[in-house]
Design a protein around this motif. Sequence first.
Motif, mmCIF file in Angstrom:
data_model
loop_
_atom_site.group_PDB
_atom_site.id
_atom_site.type_symbol
_atom_site.label_atom_id
_atom_site.label_comp_id
_atom_site.label_asym_id
_atom_site.label_seq_id
_atom_site.Cartn_x
_atom_site.Cartn_y
_atom_site.Cartn_z
ATOM 1 N N ASN A 23 -23.829 -9.990 -43.198
ATOM 2 C CA ASN A 23 -25.031 -10.705 -41.424
ATOM 3 C C ASN A 23 -25.948 -10.580 -41.778
ATOM 4 O O ASN A 23 -26.987 -10.669 -40.347
ATOM 5 N N HIS A 24 -26.522 -9.563 -42.502
ATOM 6 C CA HIS A 24 -28.116 -8.968 -42.373
ATOM 7 C C HIS A 24 -28.504 -9.582 -43.182
ATOM 8 O O HIS A 24 -28.117 -9.656 -45.045
ATOM 9 N N ARG A 25 -30.212 -9.335 -44.035
ATOM 10 C CA ARG A 25 -30.893 -9.927 -45.215
ATOM 11 C C ARG A 25 -31.759 -8.592 -45.226
ATOM 12 O O ARG A 25 -33.349 -9.095 -44.977
ATOM 13 N N CYS A 26 -31.274 -7.723 -45.620
ATOM 14 C CA CYS A 26 -32.458 -6.436 -46.186
ATOM 15 C C CYS A 26 -33.372 -6.617 -47.293
ATOM 16 O O CYS A 26 -32.836 -7.193 -47.623
ATOM 17 N N VAL A 27 -34.141 -6.116 -45.994
ATOM 18 C CA VAL A 27 -35.377 -6.708 -47.918
ATOM 19 C C VAL A 27 -34.796 -5.899 -48.716
ATOM 20 O O VAL A 27 -36.063 -6.227 -49.825
ATOM 21 N N HIS A 28 -34.822 -5.095 -49.021
ATOM 22 C CA HIS A 28 -34.277 -3.757 -50.271
ATOM 23 C C HIS A 28 -33.149 -4.720 -50.459
ATOM 24 O O HIS A 28 -32.718 -3.348 -51.459
ATOM 25 N N CYS A 29 -32.253 -5.392 -50.482
ATOM 26 C CA CYS A 29 -30.646 -6.065 -50.673
ATOM 27 C C CYS A 29 -31.140 -6.015 -52.358
ATOM 28 O O CYS A 29 -31.793 -6.436 -52.594
ATOM 29 N N ALA A 93 -7.795 5.306 -53.769
ATOM 30 C CA ALA A 93 -7.894 6.212 -53.148
ATOM 31 C C ALA A 93 -8.834 4.673 -52.792
ATOM 32 O O ALA A 93 -9.533 4.278 -53.324
ATOM 33 N N LEU A 94 -9.375 4.856 -51.369
ATOM 34 C CA LEU A 94 -10.042 3.624 -50.772
ATOM 35 C C LEU A 94 -11.795 4.152 -50.035
ATOM 36 O O LEU A 94 -11.513 5.067 -49.529
ATOM 37 N N GLY A 95 -12.795 3.421 -50.751
ATOM 38 C CA GLY A 95 -13.732 4.277 -49.727
ATOM 39 C C GLY A 95 -13.839 2.487 -49.574
ATOM 40 O O GLY A 95 -13.946 1.253 -49.995
ATOM 41 N N MET A 96 -15.718 2.721 -47.984
ATOM 42 C CA MET A 96 -16.068 1.117 -48.160
ATOM 43 C C MET A 96 -17.586 1.473 -47.661
ATOM 44 O O MET A 96 -17.993 2.310 -47.120
ATOM 45 N N ASN A 97 -18.192 0.551 -48.098
ATOM 46 C CA ASN A 97 -19.397 0.065 -48.143
ATOM 47 C C ASN A 97 -19.727 -1.185 -46.847
ATOM 48 O O ASN A 97 -19.598 -1.716 -47.549
ATOM 49 N N THR A 98 -20.223 -0.984 -45.960
ATOM 50 C CA THR A 98 -20.155 -1.718 -44.591
ATOM 51 C C THR A 98 -21.711 -1.884 -43.767
ATOM 52 O O THR A 98 -21.903 0.032 -43.947
ATOM 53 N N ASN A 99 -22.265 -2.563 -42.719
ATOM 54 C CA ASN A 99 -23.148 -1.806 -42.125
ATOM 55 C C ASN A 99 -22.668 -2.135 -40.979
ATOM 56 O O ASN A 99 -23.509 -1.462 -40.072
ATOM 57 N N LEU A 100 -21.408 -1.596 -40.875
ATOM 58 C CA LEU A 100 -20.492 -1.530 -40.088
ATOM 59 C C LEU A 100 -20.769 -2.375 -38.704
ATOM 60 O O LEU A 100 -20.307 -2.142 -37.659
ATOM 61 N N SER A 101 -22.191 -3.579 -38.885
ATOM 62 C CA SER A 101 -21.993 -4.042 -37.454
ATOM 63 C C SER A 101 -21.711 -5.666 -36.565
ATOM 64 O O SER A 101 -21.436 -5.596 -35.484
ATOM 65 N N SER A 142 -29.677 -5.511 -34.440
ATOM 66 C CA SER A 142 -28.696 -4.798 -35.761
ATOM 67 C C SER A 142 -28.690 -3.613 -35.607
ATOM 68 O O SER A 142 -27.972 -2.485 -35.785
ATOM 69 N N TYR A 143 -29.901 -2.836 -35.574
ATOM 70 C CA TYR A 143 -29.871 -1.163 -34.989
ATOM 71 C C TYR A 143 -28.617 -0.711 -34.428
ATOM 72 O O TYR A 143 -27.889 -0.353 -34.384
ATOM 73 N N TYR A 144 -28.490 -1.667 -32.559
ATOM 74 C CA TYR A 144 -27.738 -1.464 -31.683
ATOM 75 C C TYR A 144 -26.343 -1.871 -32.111
ATOM 76 O O TYR A 144 -25.465 -1.119 -32.128
ATOM 77 N N ARG A 145 -25.839 -3.074 -33.256
ATOM 78 C CA ARG A 145 -24.853 -3.178 -33.509
ATOM 79 C C ARG A 145 -24.132 -2.437 -34.697
ATOM 80 O O ARG A 145 -23.452 -1.685 -34.527
ATOM 81 N N ILE A 146 -25.067 -1.391 -35.063
ATOM 82 C CA ILE A 146 -24.718 -0.860 -36.246
ATOM 83 C C ILE A 146 -24.268 0.076 -35.781
ATOM 84 O O ILE A 146 -23.062 1.159 -35.757
ATOM 85 N N VAL A 147 -25.468 0.774 -34.409
ATOM 86 C CA VAL A 147 -24.805 1.997 -33.611
ATOM 87 C C VAL A 147 -23.330 2.471 -33.330
ATOM 88 O O VAL A 147 -22.551 2.932 -33.354
ATOM 89 N N ARG A 148 -23.382 0.913 -32.600
ATOM 90 C CA ARG A 148 -21.986 1.121 -31.776
ATOM 91 C C ARG A 148 -20.849 0.636 -32.408
ATOM 92 O O ARG A 148 -19.725 1.072 -32.829
ATOM 93 N N GLY A 149 -21.472 -0.159 -33.595
ATOM 94 C CA GLY A 149 -19.264 0.675 -34.715
ATOM 95 C C GLY A 149 -19.626 1.923 -35.603
ATOM 96 O O GLY A 149 -18.563 2.000 -35.881
ATOM 97 N N ILE A 150 -21.008 2.467 -35.781
ATOM 98 C CA ILE A 150 -20.246 4.265 -35.985
ATOM 99 C C ILE A 150 -19.420 5.029 -34.477
ATOM 100 O O ILE A 150 -18.703 5.354 -35.269
ATOM 101 N N ASP A 151 -20.316 4.641 -33.765
ATOM 102 C CA ASP A 151 -19.804 5.068 -32.250
ATOM 103 C C ASP A 151 -18.031 4.614 -32.499
ATOM 104 O O ASP A 151 -16.903 6.067 -31.891
#
Length: 193
Positions: A23-29, A93-101, A142-151
């Motif tokens: 759901n993101h289109r990061c310029v460095h993806c 064992a598991l880990g996950m990489n996510t943008n959390l948004s 996206s910033y607010y959705r990521i921070v909300r996901g962190i919280d």
Amino acid sequence: MNKFAVELTSPTSVDIAITKKCNHRCVHCYNVWRTDDENSDVHKVLTDEQVERITNELVKNDVWRATLTGGEPLAELDVLYKLIISLNKHGIALGMNTNLSLMTDEIARRLTEELHWDNILLTSLPGLVPEICDQVTQIPGSYYRIVRGIDICKKHNIPVGINIVISKKNLFELERLYDFVSNHKVDYVSITR
């Protein structure tokens, strides 16, 4: 250590990209396959048979750890949950990489209460202020959705790490990093160029 490395017959850790959707289109993806074409492979997801086959291969090859990634793994919850259940059953064992948004209280609750998730979620945070973050993700808000996901994660006692890809756009923000980490109780910080 040299003897250990020589005797390895397979990787000890793997990344599993469960979807190409994001759901993101990061310029460095690094996901060069992403596209908006509805007919592209981006919209395919792992089948139950593929989840079983992946799990069996990891078990057969004594893989200890898997990082669930994508695209955005939270964009395909059914597949994500099936993989977690399958890999947990075999002690991987598991880990996950996510943008959390896309994180919600319901997802966090299910991860912790039903799937017993207690591993770190690593999220990309391209900027410590909305203007920079949204510019890098190319998604307004996206910033607010990521921070909300962190919280949300922290509210449900899920450890969170942030990865900040440094560029000329956000280099000046590093002086804000300590305050951000303290305010949001981030467990781990990674800075990538």
